[in-house]
Enzyme design. Structure first.
Site, PDB file in Angstrom:
ATOM      1  N   THR A  70       0.828  -1.207   0.000  1.00  0.00           N
ATOM      2  CA  THR A  70       0.000   0.000   0.000  1.00  0.00           C
ATOM      3  C   THR A  70       0.859   1.253   0.000  1.00  0.00           C
ATOM      4  O   THR A  70       0.616   2.192  -0.768  1.00  0.00           O
ATOM      5  CB  THR A  70      -0.958   0.000   1.208  1.00  0.00           C
ATOM      6  N   ASN A 149      -5.333  -9.576  -7.671  1.00  0.00           N
ATOM      7  CA  ASN A 149      -5.375 -10.193  -6.355  1.00  0.00           C
ATOM      8  C   ASN A 149      -6.650 -10.984  -6.085  1.00  0.00           C
ATOM      9  O   ASN A 149      -6.685 -11.804  -5.175  1.00  0.00           O
ATOM     10  CB  ASN A 149      -5.214  -9.115  -5.265  1.00  0.00           C
ATOM     11  N   GLN A 178       1.232  -9.367  -5.774  1.00  0.00           N
ATOM     12  CA  GLN A 178       0.731 -10.739  -5.851  1.00  0.00           C
ATOM     13  C   GLN A 178       1.576 -11.640  -6.743  1.00  0.00           C
ATOM     14  O   GLN A 178       1.323 -12.840  -6.806  1.00  0.00           O
ATOM     15  CB  GLN A 178      -0.716 -10.745  -6.349  1.00  0.00           C
ATOM     16  N   SER A 198       5.612  -6.574  -1.448  1.00  0.00           N
ATOM     17  CA  SER A 198       5.252  -6.611  -0.035  1.00  0.00           C
ATOM     18  C   SER A 198       5.725  -7.910   0.589  1.00  0.00           C
ATOM     19  O   SER A 198       5.403  -8.999   0.101  1.00  0.00           O
ATOM     20  CB  SER A 198       3.734  -6.481   0.119  1.00  0.00           C
ATOM     21  N   GLY A 199       6.488  -7.815   1.687  1.00  0.00           N
ATOM     22  CA  GLY A 199       7.129  -8.980   2.287  1.00  0.00           C
ATOM     23  C   GLY A 199       6.177 -10.061   2.762  1.00  0.00           C
ATOM     24  O   GLY A 199       6.465 -11.251   2.616  1.00  0.00           O
ATOM     25  N   HIS A 200       5.044  -9.682   3.326  1.00  0.00           N
ATOM     26  CA  HIS A 200       4.175 -10.710   3.922  1.00  0.00           C
ATOM     27  C   HIS A 200       3.426 -11.531   2.883  1.00  0.00           C
ATOM     28  O   HIS A 200       2.730 -12.490   3.235  1.00  0.00           O
ATOM     29  CB  HIS A 200       3.209 -10.086   4.931  1.00  0.00           C
ATOM     30  N   THR A 236      12.979   6.281  10.753  1.00  0.00           N
ATOM     31  CA  THR A 236      14.037   5.334  11.122  1.00  0.00           C
ATOM     32  C   THR A 236      13.807   3.995  10.430  1.00  0.00           C
ATOM     33  O   THR A 236      12.711   3.431  10.486  1.00  0.00           O
ATOM     34  CB  THR A 236      14.061   5.130  12.650  1.00  0.00           C
ATOM     35  N   CYS A 323      -8.411  -6.589   1.859  1.00  0.00           N
ATOM     36  CA  CYS A 323      -8.664  -5.154   2.055  1.00  0.00           C
ATOM     37  C   CYS A 323     -10.130  -4.793   1.856  1.00  0.00           C
ATOM     38  O   CYS A 323     -10.578  -3.744   2.302  1.00  0.00           O
ATOM     39  CB  CYS A 323      -7.805  -4.337   1.086  1.00  0.00           C
TER      40      CYS A 323
END
Length: 380
Positions: A70, A149, A178, A198-200, A236, A323
């Site tokens: 996102t 998706n 995706q 996106s990592g997840h 950070t 989502c």
């Protein structure tokens, strides 16, 4: 438990969690600090950036760490429009993009930009000729997802990229959330300027992601603050998250060849089984579809009720995208594909990972048939 909701999120690899804990515990310094603890963190961040870049076959200087898809999509779309709005105010996308793309475009419309939302065919695929026809003198940006998706349609990114070589001033963004780790994508060869991951979605951790920004492509940052991520993404750095994501991407790509073949076989088994069940219509196309997503509709049944019935049998699937699943509205993607509203409202999505098995698929088919029959008896 059979987990078939991997497009919503995947279970992190144990090694990924271990790396996150190790970095968080032993290399917890701020990478911007001048002391040696900060220097250790900075070195790990550099190594993670180099690894992600190598796996995606791009330059380390083209990788910017984000919090996920996102943020990556919003940064690419809004950032590019903000910096390049003096050249033109027209953007192009499709009618079946992820909400993070659609909503970003709608916000830009409120700021005076004009957006063309292109239709898709019955397979959910956009026509390259339609994209070229929609291009105007003031077009500055095009955003097309790689894999849908909801139904798994693979968009013709290669053909779009080749076409856009005739339009060098138009920036091209691809949402690859995706597809990364499942469908190979050559970023440089396909003339892509921005690409979100996106990592997840590939067994990394939530809150981790990256945006590829082609060398020479420019955008304005969304966050004000420090100069982190070469002044593109202040805040950070999540060093442990970046390291964990790099490990997840490496492990996924190492398993990709065998994993894709396994998912194709399981998807085929599921499709065959679903086609044999009365009252079920498979919406995912047979061609130009990713191997991990299978969308189907249940005639005269509510998908929410059906999903809970499957959950009672230990099988976890979803409706539309995570989502949008709580909005209880018909799938916009299916509506755009010409699927009747009643069927679009009863859509269910199965999404696989490399860890799923043929035995799980057979169990799921039996459970789906059982749940469908039981719910129909209640309606009689």
């Amino acid at each position: 438990m059979i987990y078939f909701d991997n497009s919503a999120t995947t279970k992190p690899y144990k090694e990924v969690i271990d790396s996150f804990v190790t970095v968080s515990s032993e290399y917890f310094g701020n990478p911007s600090s001048l002391h040696s603890i900060g220097g250790q963190a900075e070195k790990l961040l550099l190594q993670a950036r180099e690894q992600v870049a190598k796996l995606l076959t791009v330059k380390p200087s083209e990788i910017y760490f984000t919090s996920g898809g996102t943020e990556g999509n919003n940064l690419a779309i809004k950032g590019a429009a903000s910096l390049n709005g003096n050249r033109g105010r027209h953007l192009i996308t499709t009618s079946v993009e992820h909400p993070s793309v659609r909503a970003a475009m709608e916000q830009l419309e409120q700021k005076g930009f004009e957006v063309t939302y292109l239709p898709v065919d019955k397979q959910g695929k956009v026509c390259v000729a339609d994209i070229e026809k929609a291009i105007r003198k003031d077009t500055i940006f095009i955003s097309i997802m790689h894999v849908n998706n909801e139904v798994g349609t693979v968009q013709p990114i290669e053909e779009i990229g080749q076409m856009l070589k005739k339009h060098p001033t138009i920036l091209f963004h691809v949402d690859a959330v995706q597809s990364v780790g499942k469908i190979p994508l050559s970023i440089h060869e396909n003339r892509i300027d921005f690409c979100s991951i996106s990592g997840h979605k590939f067994h990394g951790l939530k809150g981790t992601g990256a945006l590829f920004i082609r060398e020479g492509a420019r955008l304005a940052p969304l966050f004000s603050g420090g100069s982190q991520e070469r002044k593109i993404r202040s805040g950070t750095e999540n060093v442990a998250g970046a390291v964990a994501m790099a490990k997840a991407l490496r492990m996924t790509i190492e398993k990709r060849a065998a994993g894709i073949e396994r998912m194709k076989k399981i998807q085929s088994m599921l499709r065959t089984g679903l086609n044999r069940i009365e009252g079920i219509r498979v919406n995912t196309p047979t061609e130009n579809a990713a191997p991990h997503i299978l969308n189907f509709s249940l005639c005269e049944l509510k998908s929410e009720v059906f999903i809970h019935a499957l959950e009672q049998q230990g099988i976890f699937v979803s409706t539309t995208s995570a989502c949008s699943s709580k909005r209880k509205s018909p799938s916009k993607t299916l509506i755009e594909m010409g699927v009747p509203e009643a069927l679009a409202e009863s859509a269910v999505r199965i999404s696989l990972s490399f860890n799923n098995t043929e035995e799980e698929a057979m169990t799921a088919i039996r459970a789906i048939e059982k749940a469908a029959n039981q719910l129909r008896k209640v309606l009689e």
